[in-house]
Design a protein around this motif. Structure first.
Motif, PDB file in Angstrom:
ATOM      1  N   ALA A 160       0.835  -1.207   0.000  1.00 49.97           N
ATOM      2  CA  ALA A 160       0.000   0.000   0.000  1.00 49.97           C
ATOM      3  C   ALA A 160       0.869   1.256   0.000  1.00 49.97           C
ATOM      4  O   ALA A 160       0.621   2.208  -0.742  1.00 49.97           O
ATOM      5  N   LEU A 161       1.907   1.239   0.826  1.00 49.17           N
ATOM      6  CA  LEU A 161       2.770   2.425   0.911  1.00 49.17           C
ATOM      7  C   LEU A 161       3.496   2.657  -0.413  1.00 49.17           C
ATOM      8  O   LEU A 161       3.652   3.811  -0.849  1.00 49.17           O
ATOM      9  N   ALA A 162       3.905   1.579  -1.063  1.00 55.50           N
ATOM     10  CA  ALA A 162       4.568   1.719  -2.368  1.00 55.50           C
ATOM     11  C   ALA A 162       3.597   2.305  -3.391  1.00 55.50           C
ATOM     12  O   ALA A 162       3.946   3.188  -4.185  1.00 55.50           O
ATOM     13  N   LEU A 163       2.360   1.819  -3.371  1.00 58.90           N
ATOM     14  CA  LEU A 163       1.369   2.310  -4.341  1.00 58.90           C
ATOM     15  C   LEU A 163       1.021   3.777  -4.089  1.00 58.90           C
ATOM     16  O   LEU A 163       0.857   4.570  -5.025  1.00 58.90           O
ATOM     17  N   ILE A 164       0.921   4.151  -2.815  1.00 60.90           N
ATOM     18  CA  ILE A 164       0.615   5.544  -2.473  1.00 60.90           C
ATOM     19  C   ILE A 164       1.708   6.470  -3.003  1.00 60.90           C
ATOM     20  O   ILE A 164       1.433   7.543  -3.560  1.00 60.90           O
ATOM     21  N   GLU A 165       2.946   6.020  -2.865  1.00 57.32           N
ATOM     22  CA  GLU A 165       4.060   6.824  -3.338  1.00 57.32           C
ATOM     23  C   GLU A 165       3.999   7.002  -4.861  1.00 57.32           C
ATOM     24  O   GLU A 165       4.180   8.102  -5.385  1.00 57.32           O
ATOM     25  N   GLN A 166       3.674   5.907  -5.534  1.00 57.50           N
ATOM     26  CA  GLN A 166       3.563   5.929  -6.997  1.00 57.50           C
ATOM     27  C   GLN A 166       2.425   6.851  -7.449  1.00 57.50           C
ATOM     28  O   GLN A 166       2.571   7.630  -8.384  1.00 57.50           O
ATOM     29  N   ALA A 167       1.282   6.751  -6.759  1.00 56.65           N
ATOM     30  CA  ALA A 167       0.110   7.567  -7.122  1.00 56.65           C
ATOM     31  C   ALA A 167       0.431   9.049  -6.941  1.00 56.65           C
ATOM     32  O   ALA A 167       0.107   9.885  -7.800  1.00 56.65           O
ATOM     33  N   THR A 168       1.062   9.364  -5.824  1.00 52.28           N
ATOM     34  CA  THR A 168       1.353  10.760  -5.521  1.00 52.28           C
ATOM     35  C   THR A 168       2.290  11.375  -6.560  1.00 52.28           C
ATOM     36  O   THR A 168       2.212  12.567  -6.850  1.00 52.28           O
ATOM     37  N   ALA A 169       3.162  10.532  -7.123  1.00 47.11           N
ATOM     38  CA  ALA A 169       4.134  11.031  -8.110  1.00 47.11           C
ATOM     39  C   ALA A 169       3.541  11.111  -9.518  1.00 47.11           C
ATOM     40  O   ALA A 169       4.210  11.561 -10.450  1.00 47.11           O
ATOM     41  N   HIS A 170       2.281  10.683  -9.680  1.00 51.21           N
ATOM     42  CA  HIS A 170       1.691  10.646 -11.030  1.00 51.21           C
ATOM     43  C   HIS A 170       1.622  12.057 -11.630  1.00 51.21           C
ATOM     44  O   HIS A 170       1.232  13.007 -10.952  1.00 51.21           O
ATOM     45  N   PRO A 171       2.004  12.192 -12.909  1.00 50.71           N
ATOM     46  CA  PRO A 171       2.059  13.528 -13.520  1.00 50.71           C
ATOM     47  C   PRO A 171       0.710  14.256 -13.619  1.00 50.71           C
ATOM     48  O   PRO A 171       0.702  15.476 -13.779  1.00 50.71           O
ATOM     49  N   SER A 172      -0.405  13.533 -13.507  1.00 53.84           N
ATOM     50  CA  SER A 172      -1.712  14.211 -13.592  1.00 53.84           C
ATOM     51  C   SER A 172      -1.886  15.233 -12.464  1.00 53.84           C
ATOM     52  O   SER A 172      -2.660  16.185 -12.605  1.00 53.84           O
ATOM     53  N   GLY A 173      -1.226  15.014 -11.335  1.00 51.08           N
ATOM     54  CA  GLY A 173      -1.396  15.910 -10.184  1.00 51.08           C
ATOM     55  C   GLY A 173      -2.736  15.729  -9.483  1.00 51.08           C
ATOM     56  O   GLY A 173      -3.065  16.472  -8.561  1.00 51.08           O
ATOM     57  N   ARG A 174      -3.523  14.732  -9.917  1.00 51.32           N
ATOM     58  CA  ARG A 174      -4.844  14.508  -9.318  1.00 51.32           C
ATOM     59  C   ARG A 174      -4.885  13.303  -8.385  1.00 51.32           C
ATOM     60  O   ARG A 174      -5.922  12.996  -7.812  1.00 51.32           O
ATOM     61  N   LEU A 175      -3.774  12.584  -8.297  1.00 51.04           N
ATOM     62  CA  LEU A 175      -3.801  11.346  -7.519  1.00 51.04           C
ATOM     63  C   LEU A 175      -2.982  11.486  -6.240  1.00 51.04           C
ATOM     64  O   LEU A 175      -1.942  12.139  -6.215  1.00 51.04           O
ATOM     65  N   SER A 176      -3.490  10.864  -5.184  1.00 52.14           N
ATOM     66  CA  SER A 176      -2.736  10.787  -3.936  1.00 52.14           C
ATOM     67  C   SER A 176      -3.236   9.582  -3.167  1.00 52.14           C
ATOM     68  O   SER A 176      -4.026   8.787  -3.691  1.00 52.14           O
ATOM     69  N   GLY A 177      -2.784   9.418  -1.934  1.00 50.27           N
ATOM     70  CA  GLY A 177      -3.104   8.176  -1.237  1.00 50.27           C
ATOM     71  C   GLY A 177      -3.612   8.354   0.174  1.00 50.27           C
ATOM     72  O   GLY A 177      -3.478   9.423   0.781  1.00 50.27           O
ATOM     73  N   ILE A 178      -4.215   7.291   0.669  1.00 50.91           N
ATOM     74  CA  ILE A 178      -4.688   7.203   2.055  1.00 50.91           C
ATOM     75  C   ILE A 178      -4.232   5.852   2.587  1.00 50.91           C
ATOM     76  O   ILE A 178      -4.403   4.833   1.910  1.00 50.91           O
TER      77      ILE A 178
END
Ligand SMILES: [Zn+2]
Length: 485
Positions: A183-201
């Motif tokens: 989960a922590l790895a995926l959150i990091e990946q989502a947050t770095a997404h170029p769309s700027g619309r993704l983040s994690g919980i």
């Protein structure tokens, strides 16, 4: 220079009154945005405009925030779940259903898209997506056009049943650990997404399925990354009794003593607190614990109301000082309808019309959710906030007369009047059509996935029953002589 769009002469703008920390009607005004950011909300915009939208028959409002949803699974329960519950489990169908009915990975992809489409069609611009990790999740979230808070869920135990009343657990602590790491790895990946619309919980699944260590470490990980943490807590009478059995404490007391209640914590659903009439526990400290710790609650009335459950009550929690947001936790993913039901259930529960108002529910569905997610730039129309905007058609039959547009929307029109949605300054829904995804293809995928899920139910159900036995159709088939009245 970033292009500026101006919604000109809007009949009604739900503007953010920062001084009073509340929404207010601006009857006649302009809303302008450049790129992903609102640049003007007020009576008259005088700056350069590249695109103008005539607002004369529109209400402009901030996008709604769905603070708790399960897009991978809930779409498959349409026609299955609405009247499914287990009386011997205090009416909850959660445990029986989640064991017997499980959509496969191919299906879940389509499920997510259908859920995301329903959200856009009903004015949601931000969503907390509580799902297990599937390949391609980040791409789907980005493609949807929504602002997605990915909440990859994991646990140290899985529910199972040997009979129709006792909730049992299969523990696998190592799986919980692996789940947190993934989960922590995926959150990091989502947050770095170029769309700027993704983040994690950070999302340990349920208070009763995670070890104390896993919950504690999950909270520490959320703090270290400065992201929210969400966990299902106080969501059923069974869970309440199991936590009493294990710890002598209510689920909320257990969470408080563990140190995981805080302003970054979002509890789904904090309904069965110690003073709820269905549990009648001897303490009355849970509500105060939520207030003292600044813990947020994701309120999702529909799924519970279908069982006969309700929060007691939305207005009372709010007056006590709890920050509430609105979630769906169910299909349809329609936050406007959840607002309506939340208002009505609160009044029925309190036997008091003054316990809450549409204004308070709208605050919860926007600013309440944003505050819970630690985002002061969402859920409000104000300069500097994100350009997450919903245009409501005041000319829609179900809105008229639009003396009080928000009441028309919540009590009557709902998604039927939601005309256009912008997220991050990009138009993603217009005139009842989602512009980012193939809704039809996704619906076909969900229908096929549902067939497979129903077919496989006997191999998963504790009693080997068919889907038709677990969840019969609402009417008998013509000519079927069983169960004649
Ligand atoms: Zn949930």
């Amino acid at each position: 220079m970033t292009a500026t769009t101006c919604i000109r002469n809007a009949a009604c703008v739900i503007a953010w009154d920062a001084a009073n920390h509340r929404h207010a009607y601006l009857m006649g005004g302009d809303v302008a945005f450049a790129g992903d950011t609102l640049t003007y909300v007020g009576p008259r915009y005088d700056g350069v405009t590249d695109t103008t939208i005539d607002g004369s028959d529109l209400m402009v409002m901030p996008g709604l925030i769905d603070l708790h949803s399960h897009p991978s699974t809930e779409p498959f329960y349409r026609g299955v779940r609405e009247e499914h519950g287990v009386p011997a489990m205090y009416m909850s169908g959660l445990y029986e259903r989640s064991v017997a009915f499980q959509p496969d990975a191919t299906a879940r992809k389509a499920g997510k898209q259908v859920a995301f489409c329903e959200m856009l069609l009903s004015g949601v611009t931000s969503v907390a997506d509580l799902s297990s990790i599937d390949e391609g999740w980040i791409d789907l979230a980005a493609q949807s056009g929504l602002r997605v808070f990915l909440a990859p869920s994991y646990a140290s135990a899985r529910w199972h049943l040997d009979n129709g009343w006792a909730l049992k657990y299969r523990w696998d602590e190592a799986a919980g650990r692996r789940g947190l790491d993934a989960a922590l790895a995926l959150i990091e990946q989502a947050t770095a997404h170029p769309s700027g619309r993704l983040s994690g919980i950070v999302s340990p699944a349920q208070i009763d399925t995670c070890t104390e260590d896993l919950l504690r470490d999950s909270f520490a990980a959320a703090e270290a990354r400065d992201v929210p943490l969400t966990v299902h807590c106080a969501q059923s009478v069974n869970e309440f009794q199991i936590m009493i059995d294990r710890h002598g404490k209510s689920p909320i007391q257990f969470a408080r003593d563990l140190g995981i209640l805080s302003p970054r914590t979002v509890l789904g659903h904090a309904m069965f607190i110690d003073e709820h009439s269905w549990v009648r526990w001897h303490t009355h400290t849970d509500l105060a614990a939520l207030v003292e710790t600044g813990t947020n609650v994701a309120h999702c009335p529909s799924p519970f109301a279908r069982y006969g459950h309700t929060l007691e009550d939305f207005g009372r929690y709010r007056r006590a000082g709890v920050n509430l947001g609105i979630g769906t936790d169910v299909a349809p993913h329609n936050v406007i309808e959840e607002m309506r039901l939340a208002a009505i259930l609160a009044r029925v529960s309190a036997r008091d019309i003054t316990t809450t108002s549409v204004g308070a529910l709208f605050h919860a569905a926007t600013v309440g959710g944003a505050d819970a997610l630690g985002r002061s730039d969402l859920g409000r129309l104000a300069e500097g906030a994100k350009a997450d905007i919903v245009l409501v058609d005041l000319g829609n039959t179900w809105m008229r007369p639009a003396r009080d547009p928000l009441r028309s929307l919540v009590f009557t029109a709902a998604d039927r009047a939601v005309h256009t949605v912008f997220v991050h300054g990009t138009k993603v829904m217009e005139d009842g059509r989602v512009l980012t995804m193939d809704h039809e293809a996704a619906l076909a995928g969900v229908a096929e996935g549902q067939q497979r899920m129903l077919r496989d139910a006997p191999s998963r159900d504790w009693a080997g029953r068919s889907a038709e036995e677990i969840s019969p159709l609402s009417l008998p088939l013509l000519g079927d002589r069983r169960n004649q009245a």
